[in-house]
Design a protein around this motif. Structure first.
Motif, PDB file in Angstrom:
ATOM      1  N   GLY A  24      -7.883   2.554   1.451  1.00  0.00           N
ATOM      2  CA  GLY A  24      -9.117   3.179   0.967  1.00  0.00           C
ATOM      3  C   GLY A  24      -9.521   4.452   1.685  1.00  0.00           C
ATOM      4  O   GLY A  24     -10.132   5.342   1.086  1.00  0.00           O
ATOM      5  N   GLU A  32     -13.111  -0.103   8.937  1.00  0.00           N
ATOM      6  CA  GLU A  32     -14.069  -1.041   9.541  1.00  0.00           C
ATOM      7  C   GLU A  32     -14.985  -0.293  10.521  1.00  0.00           C
ATOM      8  O   GLU A  32     -16.183  -0.563  10.595  1.00  0.00           O
ATOM      9  CB  GLU A  32     -13.230  -2.079  10.292  1.00  0.00           C
ATOM     10  CG  GLU A  32     -13.899  -3.358  10.634  1.00  0.00           C
ATOM     11  CD  GLU A  32     -12.876  -4.289  11.312  1.00  0.00           C
ATOM     12  OE1 GLU A  32     -11.657  -3.977  11.352  1.00  0.00           O
ATOM     13  OE2 GLU A  32     -13.321  -5.323  11.831  1.00  0.00           O
ATOM     14  N   GLY A  48      -9.175  -3.033   6.512  1.00  0.00           N
ATOM     15  CA  GLY A  48      -8.609  -4.089   7.341  1.00  0.00           C
ATOM     16  C   GLY A  48      -7.447  -3.656   8.217  1.00  0.00           C
ATOM     17  O   GLY A  48      -7.051  -4.381   9.125  1.00  0.00           O
ATOM     18  N   HIS A  76       0.837  -1.215   0.000  1.00  0.00           N
ATOM     19  CA  HIS A  76       0.000   0.000   0.000  1.00  0.00           C
ATOM     20  C   HIS A  76       0.868   1.261   0.000  1.00  0.00           C
ATOM     21  O   HIS A  76       0.588   2.230  -0.699  1.00  0.00           O
ATOM     22  CB  HIS A  76      -0.906   0.018   1.227  1.00  0.00           C
ATOM     23  CG  HIS A  76      -2.264  -0.557   0.952  1.00  0.00           C
ATOM     24  ND1 HIS A  76      -3.061  -0.072  -0.053  1.00  0.00           N
ATOM     25  CD2 HIS A  76      -2.956  -1.560   1.535  1.00  0.00           C
ATOM     26  CE1 HIS A  76      -4.195  -0.760  -0.074  1.00  0.00           C
ATOM     27  NE2 HIS A  76      -4.158  -1.673   0.873  1.00  0.00           N
TER      28      HIS A  76
HETATM   29  O1  KG4 Z   1      -8.147  -0.295   1.103  1.00  0.00           O
HETATM   30  P1  KG4 Z   1      -9.581  -0.596   0.866  1.00  0.00           P
HETATM   31  O2  KG4 Z   1     -10.147  -0.280  -0.474  1.00  0.00           O
HETATM   32  O3  KG4 Z   1      -9.933  -2.093   1.082  1.00  0.00           O
HETATM   33  C1  KG4 Z   1      -9.628  -2.939   2.110  1.00  0.00           C
HETATM   34  O4  KG4 Z   1      -9.356  -2.561   3.239  1.00  0.00           O
HETATM   35  O5  KG4 Z   1      -9.715  -4.117   1.756  1.00  0.00           O
HETATM   36  O6  KG4 Z   1     -10.389   0.183   1.985  1.00  0.00           O
HETATM   37  C2  KG4 Z   1     -11.781   0.072   2.109  1.00  0.00           C
HETATM   38  C3  KG4 Z   1     -12.219   0.951   3.259  1.00  0.00           C
HETATM   39  C4  KG4 Z   1     -13.666   0.743   3.627  1.00  0.00           C
HETATM   40  O7  KG4 Z   1     -13.755   0.442   5.010  1.00  0.00           O
HETATM   41  C5  KG4 Z   1     -14.316   2.083   3.319  1.00  0.00           C
HETATM   42  O8  KG4 Z   1     -15.363   2.388   4.220  1.00  0.00           O
HETATM   43  C6  KG4 Z   1     -13.164   3.049   3.425  1.00  0.00           C
HETATM   44  O9  KG4 Z   1     -12.046   2.335   2.928  1.00  0.00           O
HETATM   45  N1  KG4 Z   1     -13.364   4.257   2.616  1.00  0.00           N
HETATM   46  C7  KG4 Z   1     -13.490   5.487   3.132  1.00  0.00           C
HETATM   47  C8  KG4 Z   1     -13.740   6.363   2.043  1.00  0.00           C
HETATM   48  N2  KG4 Z   1     -13.738   5.622   0.911  1.00  0.00           N
HETATM   49  C9  KG4 Z   1     -13.502   4.327   1.284  1.00  0.00           C
HETATM   50  N3  KG4 Z   1     -13.422   5.914   4.391  1.00  0.00           N
HETATM   51  C10 KG4 Z   1     -13.610   7.225   4.615  1.00  0.00           C
HETATM   52  N4  KG4 Z   1     -13.878   8.115   3.655  1.00  0.00           N
HETATM   53  C11 KG4 Z   1     -13.958   7.738   2.352  1.00  0.00           C
HETATM   54  N5  KG4 Z   1     -14.239   8.619   1.410  1.00  0.00           N
END
Ligand code: KG4
Length: 359
Positions: free
Chosen positions: A297, A180, A154, A115
């Motif tokens: 994310g 999360e 995660g 990342h």
């Molecule tokens: O890195 P990622 O795409 O996937 C994994 O962790 O697998 O992150 C996803 C996370 C989700 O929990 C989502 O709610 C968060 O990123 N996320 C955000 C935003 N866009 C995605 N959190 C806060 N503000 C955002 N705009």
């Protein structure tokens, strides 16, 4: 040096080709998110089956988009952890097979390190079929010492790099990752998954100071926790509709007004972001890094970007959002450094998945 990166640790099947640790030749990502949304979270079995269907076409398209043939590929980098076991297995077995049949060196990549390495991509190759102008990349690669904040669905971790492959985990969440926590609070408010963007949307109409949710106190200087603030949200929501702590959380959303939801979303977003920004600022003051980079994310969060800009004395260069979320390009980029800096290769006959791999 051209490396093919393969990423399948969660719900994204992704492959990419990166040249000389900074030039993006291709990135193809297929998400199975739509299939999980109805369940309010990623279902591991569904994710693994989706990877099986997608992996070969995604890799073929990545090579085609890069205008390459297999002869142009110098090595294969694959995420072998951390992540969902079934999902990792599809990527690792595919990479092992390709490394053997195409006779290429294989590099095992830690997803969380990956990342951060998305931030090392600074250009799109002219030879690529990608539209270079559609990618917003940093003007230059980060410098060491480098402070990395990984904020995803995660993970929530703060890591200090002295150099490539020389880093120290400073601290992390003791329970939920920040993404999360957003997902769970969104569910409580009856807002759609993924929660981060839903909370962000609702927060726009709310007052971030309407509720003062507490920030959890944990022993480690750079550790933090979201379980306290999450419970505080539940209690505040129960109180807002005149009920006590026995009122079930899944019925809250029917009773809360839009204005109450907006205020809770805005107040929680402020506190959750402040929690990770507090620790980032603290680490910045102690270690004086030359660069601060963000991965995951939650890097999409305008509130996170706003607070970091307000409180850090250096400017953060964010990479393109498509490279902040899970993708093969970050894996290929770190793979380039493995190859260039003579890191050990993985045995294609025995590389195993490591679902709990830590930093
Ligand atoms: O890195 P990622 O795409 O996937 C994994 O962790 O697998 O992150 C996803 C996370 C989700 O929990 C989502 O709610 C968060 O990123 N996320 C955000 C935003 N866009 C995605 N959190 C806060 N503000 C955002 N705009």
């Amino acid at each position: 040096m051209r490396i093919l990166g393969i990423e399948t640790s969660c719900d994204e099947t992704s492959a990419a080709v990166v040249e000389d640790d900074k030039r993006l030749l291709s990135v193809v990502t297929l998400s199975s998110m739509d299939l999980h949304a109805v369940y309010g979270g990623v279902v591991p079995e569904i994710a693994a089956r989706s990877h099986i269907e997608a992996i070969i076409p995604v890799i073929e398209e990545a090579i085609d988009q890069a205008n390459c043939t297999w002869d142009d590929i110098d090595g294969i980098a694959v995420t072998n952890g951390a992540g969902l076991g079934g999902s990792l297995l599809v990527g690792v077995m595919t990479a092992r097979t390709l490394a053997i049949t195409k006779n290429k060196p294989l590099y095992a990549i830690n997803h969380v390190e990956g990342h951060i390495y998305a931030n090392f991509l600074t250009e799109v190759a002219e030879s690529s079929k990608l539209k270079a102008e559609s990618y917003q990349l940093p003007a230059k690669q980060p410098e060491f010492p480098m402070l990395g904040l990984i904020v995803s669905g995660g993970r929530s971790q703060l890591v200090l790099w002295r150099d490539h492959f020389d880093y120290r985990l400073l601290g992390q969440t003791q329970d939920d990752a920040i993404g999360e926590a957003f997902d769970k609070v969104a569910k409580m408010l009856g807002l759609p998954y993924p929660g981060g963007p839903s909370i962000e949307k609702f927060a726009k109409a709310g007052d971030p100071f309407a509720f003062s949710f507490p920030k959890a106190k944990v022993p480690g200087k750079y550790d933090y926790s979201f379980s306290g603030p999450k419970t505080a949200v539940l209690r505040a929501a129960q109180q807002a509709i005149g009920e006590n702590h026995a009122f079930p959380s899944h019925k809250l959303s029917e009773r809360l007004s839009e204005a109450q939801k907006a205020n809770i979303a805005a107040s929680f977003q402020r506190i959750a972001v402040e929690t990770v920004v507090d620790k980032t600022v603290l680490a910045f003051e102690e270690f004086n890094p030359k660069s601060v980079v963000i991965g995951g994310g939650v890097a999409a969060s305008p509130e996170l970007r706003r607070q970091l800009a307000e409180r850090l004395p250096i400017e953060i260069e964010y990479t393109d959002m498509r490279l902040c979320t899970d993708n093969g390009a970050m894996i290929a980029t770190l793979g380039c450094f493995h190859a260039q800096l003579d890191q050990p290769t993985a045995d294609p006959y025995s590389l195993e998945i490591a679902p709990n791999l830590s930093m």
